[in-house]
Design a protein around this motif. Structure first.
Motif, PDB file in Angstrom:
ATOM      1  N   VAL A  71       0.872  -1.177   0.000  1.00  0.00           N
ATOM      2  CA  VAL A  71       0.000   0.000   0.000  1.00  0.00           C
ATOM      3  C   VAL A  71       0.898   1.212   0.000  1.00  0.00           C
ATOM      4  N   SER A  72       0.601   2.170  -0.824  1.00  0.00           N
ATOM      5  CA  SER A  72       1.505   3.293  -0.961  1.00  0.00           C
ATOM      6  C   SER A  72       0.856   4.558  -0.454  1.00  0.00           C
ATOM      7  N   HIS A  73       1.607   5.304   0.308  1.00  0.00           N
ATOM      8  CA  HIS A  73       1.086   6.543   0.874  1.00  0.00           C
ATOM      9  C   HIS A  73       1.969   7.671   0.400  1.00  0.00           C
ATOM     10  N   TYR A  74       1.370   8.683  -0.183  1.00  0.00           N
ATOM     11  CA  TYR A  74       2.131   9.734  -0.848  1.00  0.00           C
ATOM     12  C   TYR A  74       1.928  11.042  -0.122  1.00  0.00           C
ATOM     13  N   ARG A  75       2.975  11.829  -0.077  1.00  0.00           N
ATOM     14  CA  ARG A  75       2.833  13.167   0.510  1.00  0.00           C
ATOM     15  C   ARG A  75       3.254  14.204  -0.511  1.00  0.00           C
ATOM     16  N   LYS A 131       1.136  11.068  -6.588  1.00  0.00           N
ATOM     17  CA  LYS A 131       0.643   9.689  -6.565  1.00  0.00           C
ATOM     18  C   LYS A 131       0.706   9.071  -7.949  1.00  0.00           C
ATOM     19  N   GLN A 179       2.666   5.516  -8.525  1.00  0.00           N
ATOM     20  CA  GLN A 179       1.985   4.290  -8.950  1.00  0.00           C
ATOM     21  C   GLN A 179       2.621   3.724 -10.204  1.00  0.00           C
ATOM     22  N   LYS A 215       4.035  -0.037 -10.483  1.00  0.00           N
ATOM     23  CA  LYS A 215       3.336  -0.968 -11.352  1.00  0.00           C
ATOM     24  C   LYS A 215       4.215  -1.483 -12.475  1.00  0.00           C
TER      25      LYS A 215
END
Lengths: 458, 511
Positions: B63-67, B71, B75, B79
């Motif tokens: 799971v990726s969390h971006y700041r 994003k 991704q 991918k």
């Protein structure tokens, strides 16, 4: 297409361990013992009828609905016992399983407008998977330095819910923080409470300007559900959402069907006193995740069922989803998928009837055959009550029918108008055709003359 | 159809750790920088760089969390298992001869080159999908990239970031020279910036000024870098660069005074609160060839000297995070002025606009004695639409003659002119002093023979086709289907009577 739904009932005596479990003191213990030994088939319910004097249920409660696919109904000694108990069982089963409302909600897209009232909310369209995005919007980074522990919150609260829902599709979760993203509506100032508010009629206009910043997913083709957490600017704090009557909404959040939800998080005014800007804000993830998970349930159409009278509901499991709610969702999805596949195939057939130019290639034809076979299999499985295989067959039907309908090779010879054909061929063939026609006319006249001659000279 | 959520619906039990989660230390940093370089030819070049460094190992997380890192690009990296991605959109060409060497040059059009990770099995399939997704993100037609314009270079385009082992089969390179850069490509590029044109240096990125330039290049570079000097862990670096060159004649009407407002029609108002570093560098290495010195206003607090691109250069530094430079009440509008000794050269140039006005070039030059000066100008004539040609297009097109007006010093002092008394040939031109006389000379006009279209072709084609069809087909048909039959002679007819009249007049027996 006609849909009929019926309950298939089967009766048996309770087994040994079930007798023991039902004679235990409280419902919780009975639950744990009952649930373990066998795994009930998906889509089925087991209703236990206990004696009238049993102390398993509190005295005034007539029935009990559990988190797994079990329910308990109190029996009665009466002449009409069979009918009364049967009615109670049917009521309990309807609360836990399919009703007309659920089916109507699933088929919302296919019903004409008058049969479906617009204030009932439409659940999400059935799809093979969903992508859930949590976004934190901070329009004023100079005043607020917002931190949220989204990774932990997703791990603790969202992932268990999604793994319980995993039979309905593939889910992926990510999150982002967007700065300088403003809502499209200017909030109004309410002098009575010295706060700002967003009126209910302006809520639909909030979403559009934000959506351009949210971006679309690059990684997958599944529909995206957006959950936004908005921390209002210092100049517009605190901000409340008002419902239609003008009262502030307790959770300060709203959701839009088939899109997602927005929650407004007001910074505690005490945090401004001591320090200078920017103020560090730690978001309370429990409060936020409660709201987002409830919105997620509503978006999927998993609503609170109509409990029958005097019924004890055990409450939800820790993940937030009971097994029979999932079954209900799968039933509705299967019916929706079959309806969608049928509509797509019918439209394709009508299109071919109207435009004769379209060429159907072999692979498109095989997809159509596969879709038809899958629709038939899904209908059979639904009729015999095998939920899992019906759901898989219906998903396959939708995939094949969409692949056949949206194949790009259908469009190749689509635009070849008749007047262009005339414009090209007439200048070439007309000079050739004129002498032929003239000599045909001459031949015809001569033949007529030669017919008349033998009449004359006889 | 939005609905508020009553709390009574919630039936959830939230177990697990209760309370606020502690936030982790920020894992990405942003640095932004603008370099303004006055060029030898009087133009000015501005180069923006926005660099986001993300301290995360993307491959291991699900799971990726971006700041700060956008994003959409994050991704893509996970991918398609990218190691490096370099994408640029350019309009124009960097003229090294007039402008000097560039920081980062890109080919005209769109260029995309990508290094994939070693774990990718089908590189071509990933390349095709990646170019389609990028064309959606940047609103460009990168989906035209296919095997006909993709190559796998074997020696150049080595990875610009960290790499252990370079197997060139994981590299793909494609160029689309036909791609046009416009506002639709700039807008999604700007959306990837964290402060997104509201604060910091991205405020200056306004499309209407950025495209009025002779060179515009925007690029996105993603590569893995070392997190610290010992290189114990890897971070991802995203650099977004934008280079523009403003033309002195088009933008500033020939004057060489530049300011931020004149270039971008904006000034810097506040720094980006998310940036850890936000600076403007101005190249103040003076060029000594024209005896001109450069003055920068407001004066810089610090300077920076270094060897860049082979030469030693001095830069004036403005730190936007320093409240002395910029604060709430003061905007920053840098002004560059050239202080030159008074010169007596003057050039006025007005470029042409199609179908509106022609070129105009005026120069005031001092000719040195005993020398020959040659002035030449290159121009191109655009093709006309076929209705705009004159009836005699093969005569050619004229270019107007040039004019030379000069005040020639006279060897012999002349008497002042009396308008009424002196002869007429002396009072043609008014002369102010007796030591020089005025003369105006003209060159020959130029007759240029340009390619003209053949206006008779459509008519030719119609005539030929109809003739062929009618004559050939008609004769064949007649030959094949004509039948002969005997006809009795007819006894009258107007033509026969007219013919008999003429025969009688001639004295020849009638028919």
């Amino acid at each position: 297409m006609k849909i009929k739904c019926r309950f298939q009932k089967a009766y048996r005596r309770a087994l040994e361990h079930e007798e023991e479990a039902l004679s235990l003191g409280s419902m919780q213990e009975a639950e744990t013992v009952l649930a373990e030994p066998q795994k009930q088939a998906e889509g089925s319910l087991t209703v236990y009828v206990i004696s009238e004097n049993s102390s398993l249920l509190p005295q005034d409660m007539m029935s009990y609905i559990g988190p797994e696919r079990t329910a308990v109904v109190r029996g009665i000694t009466h002449r009409e016992a069979f009918n009364i108990v049967g009615r109670r069982v049917i009521q309990v089963a309807q609360a836990m399983s399919l009703t007309e409302d659920v089916l109507a909600a699933a088929l919302a897209d296919h019903l004409p407008e008058d049969k479906w009232s617009s204030d009932k909310r439409r659940p999400l369209k059935s799809s093979l998977g969903y992508e859930i995005t949590f976004s934190l919007l901070n329009p004023d980074p100079k005043s607020h330095d917002v931190h949220w522990d989204i990774e932990g919150a997703v791990r603790r609260y969202v992932q268990p819910f999604l793994s319980a829902l995993s039979a309905a599709g593939n889910f992926s979760v990510d999150s982002q923080i967007l700065y300088y993203a403003v809502l499209g509506v200017n909030p109004r100032f309410d002098p009575a409470s010295s706060s700002y508010y967003l009126a209910a009629h302006s809520l639909p206009h909030v979403i559009n300007p934000v959506e351009s910043r949210l971006g679309s997913s690059a990684a997958s083709l599944y529909p995206v559900l957006n959950f936004l957490l908005y921390v209002p600017e210092l100049a517009h704090s605190p901000l409340y959402i008002q419902d239609k009557d003008g009262a502030p909404v307790p959770t300060n959040a709203f959701h839009s069907p088939r899109w997602g939800g927005i929650m407004v998080y007001n910074v505690d005014p005490k945090a401004y006193n001591a320090s200078e800007l920017p103020v560090r804000v730690e978001v309370d993830m429990v409060q936020v995740m409660e709201v987002f998970l409830a919105q997620l349930r509503l978006l999927f159409g998993i609503a609170q069922p109509q409990m029958p009278l005097k019924c004890l509901f055990s409450g939800s499991k820790s993940e937030g989803l009971t097994t029979w709610e999932l079954d209900r969702l799968l039933w509705a999805r299967s019916v929706e998928n079959v309806a969608t596949a049928t509509t797509t195939l019918t439209s394709l057939a009508q299109l071919l009837g109207k435009i004769s130019n379209i060429v159907i290639k072999d692979d498109v034809a095989s997809e159509v055959y596969r879709a038809v076979a899958a629709v038939q299999k899904a209908a059979e499985e639904l009729a015999s009550g095998h939920l899992a295989s019906a759901f898989i067959a219906s998903q396959e039907a939708v995939t094949s029918s969409e692949r056949a309908f949206f194949d790009p090779s259908l469009l190749h010879l689509l635009y070849f108008p008749d007047d262009q054909k005339f414009a090209i061929y007439i200048p070439l063939f007309l000079p050739m055709a004129v002498p032929i026609l003239l000599s045909l006319v001459k031949i015809f006249l001569e033949t007529r003359k030669s017919w008349k001659k033998p009449e004359k000279t006889d | 159809m939005a609905a508020a959520l009553p709390l009574a619906v919630l039936v959830l039990l939230l177990l697990g750790l209760v309370g606020r989660g502690h936030a982790e230390p920020p894992r990405d940093t942003l640095r932004e920088e603008l370099v303004i370089t006055p060029l030898p030819s009087g133009d000015v070049a501005a180069t923006f760089q926005f660099r986001t460094r993300w301290d995360s190992d993307l491959q291991r997380e699900e799971v990726s969390h971006y700041r700060l890192f956008p994003k959409a690009l994050g991704q893509l990296i996970s991918k398609y298992s990218l190691r490096e991605l370099h994408l640029s959109f350019t309009q124009g060409f960097w003229r090294t001869r007039y402008w000097g060497p560039p920081f980062l040059q890109a080919p005209s059009g769109a260029e995309l080159w990508v290094w994939f990770q070693d774990s990718v099995t089908d590189v071509d399939k990933s390349w095709k999908e990646l170019s389609n997704v990028l064309s959606g993100i940047f609103c460009a037609s990168l989906n035209f990239i296919d095997s006909t314009n993709t190559v796998t270079p074997t020696a150049s385009f080595k990875p610009l970031g960290l790499a252990n082992g370079t197997d060139h089969s994981f590299l793909r390179y494609a160029v689309l020279p036909r791609e046009v850069v416009c506002t639709e490509n700039l807008t999604p590029w700007k959306k990837l910036l964290p402060c997104s044109s509201k604060a910091g240096l991205s405020v200056l990125l306004k499309a209407d000024r950025l495209f009025h330039t002779s060179y515009h290049s925007q690029a996105v570079h993603i590569r893995p870098v070392c997190r610290n000097a010992r290189c114990t862990s890897i971070s991802w670096e995203l650099r977004q660069t934008l280079s523009v060159v403003y033309d002195a004649f088009v933008t500033a009407q020939g004057k060489k005074d530049w300011s931020l407002f004149r270039m971008f029609s904006r000034t810097l108002t506040e720094p980006c609160p998310l940036a850890s570093e936000s600076r403007v560098y101005v190249d103040i290495t003076s060029y000594s060839q024209d005896n001109e010195t450069l003055e920068v206003n407001p004066p810089p607090t610090t300077t920076y000297q270094d060897v860049t691109l082979g030469t030693r250069k001095t830069y004036a530094v403005y730190d936007l995070l320093d409240t002395a430079v910029i604060n709430n009440s003061r905007n920053l509008n840098l002004q560059l002025k050239w202080k030159s000794p008074p010169e007596n050269g003057y050039v006025h140039y007005q470029p042409a606009q199609d179908r509106l006005q022609p070129h105009l070039l005026e120069m005031l030059i001092q000719l040195p004695a005993n020398s020959a000066t040659k002035v030449s100008i290159q121009f191109e004539r655009a093709l006309l639409k076929w209705t705009e040609y004159t009836p005699d297009p093969n005569h050619g097109f004229y270019v107007s003659p040039s004019v030379l007006s000069a005040l020639v010093p006279s060897v012999v002092a002349a008497k002042p002119v009396d308008w009424e008394e002196s002869p007429l040939f002396k009072s043609l031109y008014p002369v102010s002093d007796s030591s020089s006389y005025f003369v105006r000379l003209y060159t020959e006009p130029l007759l240029v023979n340009l390619p003209t279209p053949d206006f008779s072709m459509p008519y030719n084609v119609i005539c030929l086709t109809c003739t062929v069809v009618a004559v050939c087909y008609g004769s064949f048909y007649n030959l094949l289907t004509r039948t002969f039959h005997i006809e009795e002679p007819s006894t009258g007819g107007l033509a026969k009577r007219l013919a008999n009249l003429i025969r009688r007049a001639r004295g020849v027996p009638p028919l």
